[in-house]
Design a protein around this motif. Sequence first.
Motif, PDB file in Angstrom:
ATOM      1  N   SER A  83      24.465  -2.622  20.949  1.00  0.00           N
ATOM      2  CA  SER A  83      24.366  -1.884  22.208  1.00  0.00           C
ATOM      3  C   SER A  83      23.194  -0.902  22.170  1.00  0.00           C
ATOM      4  N   LEU A  84      23.025  -0.241  21.026  1.00  0.00           N
ATOM      5  CA  LEU A  84      21.904   0.696  20.865  1.00  0.00           C
ATOM      6  C   LEU A  84      20.576  -0.046  20.964  1.00  0.00           C
ATOM      7  N   ALA A  85      20.489  -1.197  20.311  1.00  0.00           N
ATOM      8  CA  ALA A  85      19.254  -1.979  20.369  1.00  0.00           C
ATOM      9  C   ALA A  85      18.940  -2.396  21.808  1.00  0.00           C
ATOM     10  N   GLU A 142       0.808  -1.223   0.000  1.00  0.00           N
ATOM     11  CA  GLU A 142       0.000   0.000   0.000  1.00  0.00           C
ATOM     12  C   GLU A 142       0.837   1.267   0.000  1.00  0.00           C
ATOM     13  N   TYR A 143       1.879   1.330   0.840  1.00  0.00           N
ATOM     14  CA  TYR A 143       2.654   2.572   0.961  1.00  0.00           C
ATOM     15  C   TYR A 143       4.045   2.397   0.373  1.00  0.00           C
ATOM     16  N   TYR A 144       4.490   3.408  -0.342  1.00  0.00           N
ATOM     17  CA  TYR A 144       5.879   3.479  -0.800  1.00  0.00           C
ATOM     18  C   TYR A 144       6.335   4.928  -0.678  1.00  0.00           C
ATOM     19  N   GLY A 145       7.644   5.126  -0.499  1.00  0.00           N
ATOM     20  CA  GLY A 145       8.118   6.490  -0.369  1.00  0.00           C
ATOM     21  C   GLY A 145       9.621   6.595  -0.320  1.00  0.00           C
ATOM     22  N   ASP A 146      10.094   7.854  -0.335  1.00  0.00           N
ATOM     23  CA  ASP A 146      11.525   8.133  -0.243  1.00  0.00           C
ATOM     24  C   ASP A 146      11.843   8.994   0.970  1.00  0.00           C
ATOM     25  N   ASP A 147      10.891   9.062   1.910  1.00  0.00           N
ATOM     26  CA  ASP A 147      11.108   9.796   3.161  1.00  0.00           C
ATOM     27  C   ASP A 147      11.096   8.802   4.313  1.00  0.00           C
ATOM     28  N   LEU A 148      12.215   8.686   5.021  1.00  0.00           N
ATOM     29  CA  LEU A 148      12.343   7.669   6.069  1.00  0.00           C
ATOM     30  C   LEU A 148      11.360   7.877   7.225  1.00  0.00           C
ATOM     31  N   ASN A 149      11.184   9.114   7.645  1.00  0.00           N
ATOM     32  CA  ASN A 149      10.306   9.354   8.790  1.00  0.00           C
ATOM     33  C   ASN A 149       8.874   8.937   8.482  1.00  0.00           C
ATOM     34  N   SER A 150       8.406   9.264   7.301  1.00  0.00           N
ATOM     35  CA  SER A 150       7.058   8.855   6.898  1.00  0.00           C
ATOM     36  C   SER A 150       6.971   7.340   6.787  1.00  0.00           C
ATOM     37  N   PHE A 151       8.032   6.723   6.286  1.00  0.00           N
ATOM     38  CA  PHE A 151       8.089   5.270   6.158  1.00  0.00           C
ATOM     39  C   PHE A 151       7.993   4.603   7.530  1.00  0.00           C
ATOM     40  N   PHE A 152       8.761   5.109   8.503  1.00  0.00           N
ATOM     41  CA  PHE A 152       8.750   4.511   9.834  1.00  0.00           C
ATOM     42  C   PHE A 152       7.371   4.611  10.484  1.00  0.00           C
ATOM     43  N   ASP A 153       6.610   5.635  10.146  1.00  0.00           N
ATOM     44  CA  ASP A 153       5.257   5.784  10.700  1.00  0.00           C
ATOM     45  C   ASP A 153       4.320   4.680  10.221  1.00  0.00           C
ATOM     46  N   LYS A 154       4.693   3.995   9.159  1.00  0.00           N
ATOM     47  CA  LYS A 154       3.815   2.999   8.548  1.00  0.00           C
ATOM     48  C   LYS A 154       4.132   1.563   8.965  1.00  0.00           C
ATOM     49  N   VAL A 212      11.292  -3.369  10.801  1.00  0.00           N
ATOM     50  CA  VAL A 212      11.926  -3.052   9.530  1.00  0.00           C
ATOM     51  C   VAL A 212      12.809  -4.207   9.069  1.00  0.00           C
ATOM     52  N   TYR A 213      12.726  -4.499   7.781  1.00  0.00           N
ATOM     53  CA  TYR A 213      13.640  -5.448   7.136  1.00  0.00           C
ATOM     54  C   TYR A 213      14.507  -4.653   6.168  1.00  0.00           C
ATOM     55  N   ILE A 214      15.828  -4.787   6.295  1.00  0.00           N
ATOM     56  CA  ILE A 214      16.769  -3.993   5.501  1.00  0.00           C
ATOM     57  C   ILE A 214      17.425  -4.869   4.443  1.00  0.00           C
ATOM     58  N   ALA A 215      17.242  -4.487   3.184  1.00  0.00           N
ATOM     59  CA  ALA A 215      17.783  -5.248   2.054  1.00  0.00           C
ATOM     60  C   ALA A 215      18.412  -4.289   1.047  1.00  0.00           C
ATOM     61  N   MET A 259      23.915   2.347   8.498  1.00  0.00           N
ATOM     62  CA  MET A 259      23.181   3.612   8.575  1.00  0.00           C
ATOM     63  C   MET A 259      21.687   3.363   8.764  1.00  0.00           C
ATOM     64  N   TYR A 260      21.133   2.456   7.972  1.00  0.00           N
ATOM     65  CA  TYR A 260      19.695   2.200   8.060  1.00  0.00           C
ATOM     66  C   TYR A 260      19.322   1.480   9.354  1.00  0.00           C
ATOM     67  N   VAL A 261      20.177   0.597   9.836  1.00  0.00           N
ATOM     68  CA  VAL A 261      19.910  -0.048  11.117  1.00  0.00           C
ATOM     69  C   VAL A 261      19.827   0.985  12.228  1.00  0.00           C
ATOM     70  N   ARG A 262      20.791   1.903  12.255  1.00  0.00           N
ATOM     71  CA  ARG A 262      20.795   2.938  13.286  1.00  0.00           C
ATOM     72  C   ARG A 262      19.546   3.820  13.182  1.00  0.00           C
ATOM     73  N   ASN A 263      19.200   4.221  11.968  1.00  0.00           N
ATOM     74  CA  ASN A 263      18.006   5.057  11.784  1.00  0.00           C
ATOM     75  C   ASN A 263      16.752   4.349  12.284  1.00  0.00           C
ATOM     76  N   ALA A 264      16.637   3.066  11.980  1.00  0.00           N
ATOM     77  CA  ALA A 264      15.454   2.316  12.382  1.00  0.00           C
ATOM     78  C   ALA A 264      15.399   2.141  13.901  1.00  0.00           C
ATOM     79  N   LEU A 265      16.526   1.821  14.512  1.00  0.00           N
ATOM     80  CA  LEU A 265      16.550   1.662  15.969  1.00  0.00           C
ATOM     81  C   LEU A 265      16.221   2.970  16.670  1.00  0.00           C
ATOM     82  N   GLU A 266      16.777   4.058  16.171  1.00  0.00           N
ATOM     83  CA  GLU A 266      16.499   5.360  16.776  1.00  0.00           C
ATOM     84  C   GLU A 266      15.038   5.751  16.617  1.00  0.00           C
TER      85      GLU A 266
END
Length: 274
Positions: A109-111, A52-64, A68-71, A79-86
């Motif tokens: 450690s962050l997780a 249903e949702y696609y985008g190029d904005d991470l914050n909007s993506f995380f709201d959905k 997260v699965y990173i591929a 970078m993406y792992v840190r962004n998702a954990l934060e």
Amino acid sequence: MDNEKKMQIGIIGSGRIASRFVNTKVDGICISAVYNPHLSSAESFAKAHGIEYYGDDLNSFFDKCDAVYIATPHETHGMYVRNALEAGKNVLCEKPMTLSGSEAKKLFSLADSKGLVLMEAVKTAHCPGFIGLCDLIRSGVIGSVSNVEAAFTKLTPSNQREYWNRETAGSFTELGSYPLLAVFEILGTDFKDVSFCHVDAPNGVDTFTKAAFIFSRDEKKSRALFRRTESAFAAAKTGLAVKTDGSLTVSGSKGYIYVPAPWWLTKHVEVHHE
């Protein structure tokens, strides 16, 4: 189960392996969103897989999504792992999770500090066949382990991303997680020495690599799950342009275990005695 009641999984990346992830059916989850910095790629992927949702904005993506699965390409994983954990999301990241041990430790450690799950997608470790193999070794059927040899090779066209950059690509970066899983799960991670020999493409990317490990027994430091001899050895082979038998052999003081190719999809195990 309605989609609203399922765990909502967001996918970062829209390449080959992301398509395989989408087509894997697991009860209790729903693919709710896909992100790609190239909007057209995210859109094409979403339409192809009914997301249903696609985008190029991470914050909007995380709201959905809930998790997260990173591929994405290897060099972007950290970078993406840190962004998702934060952002408070549980994370499943394709292998290798990072290109350095120090970065991986910081991310775990962050997780932990946020009470989140962070896992690397090495599915062999969780498959019944491999778990059964480990139980068999643990039972002592081949005695104390002295040697582990594992290989994962495939023939990959030279125009694929695996060949693009010697710093982030190559056979060992791409495939090393598999044979290393067998080596470290059986012998532990406290190896005394490791050496590498390799065959390279013209741009320096390794197309075939063999890593040779030496372990020396130290009860205080050992994390080995199984009994091993005073000295033990291992070989891990990977290849993108060289093909070898993709088997696994575990040698012990009473006999050996042979797992035929493809050993990482463990379906058949042979126990041999003298």
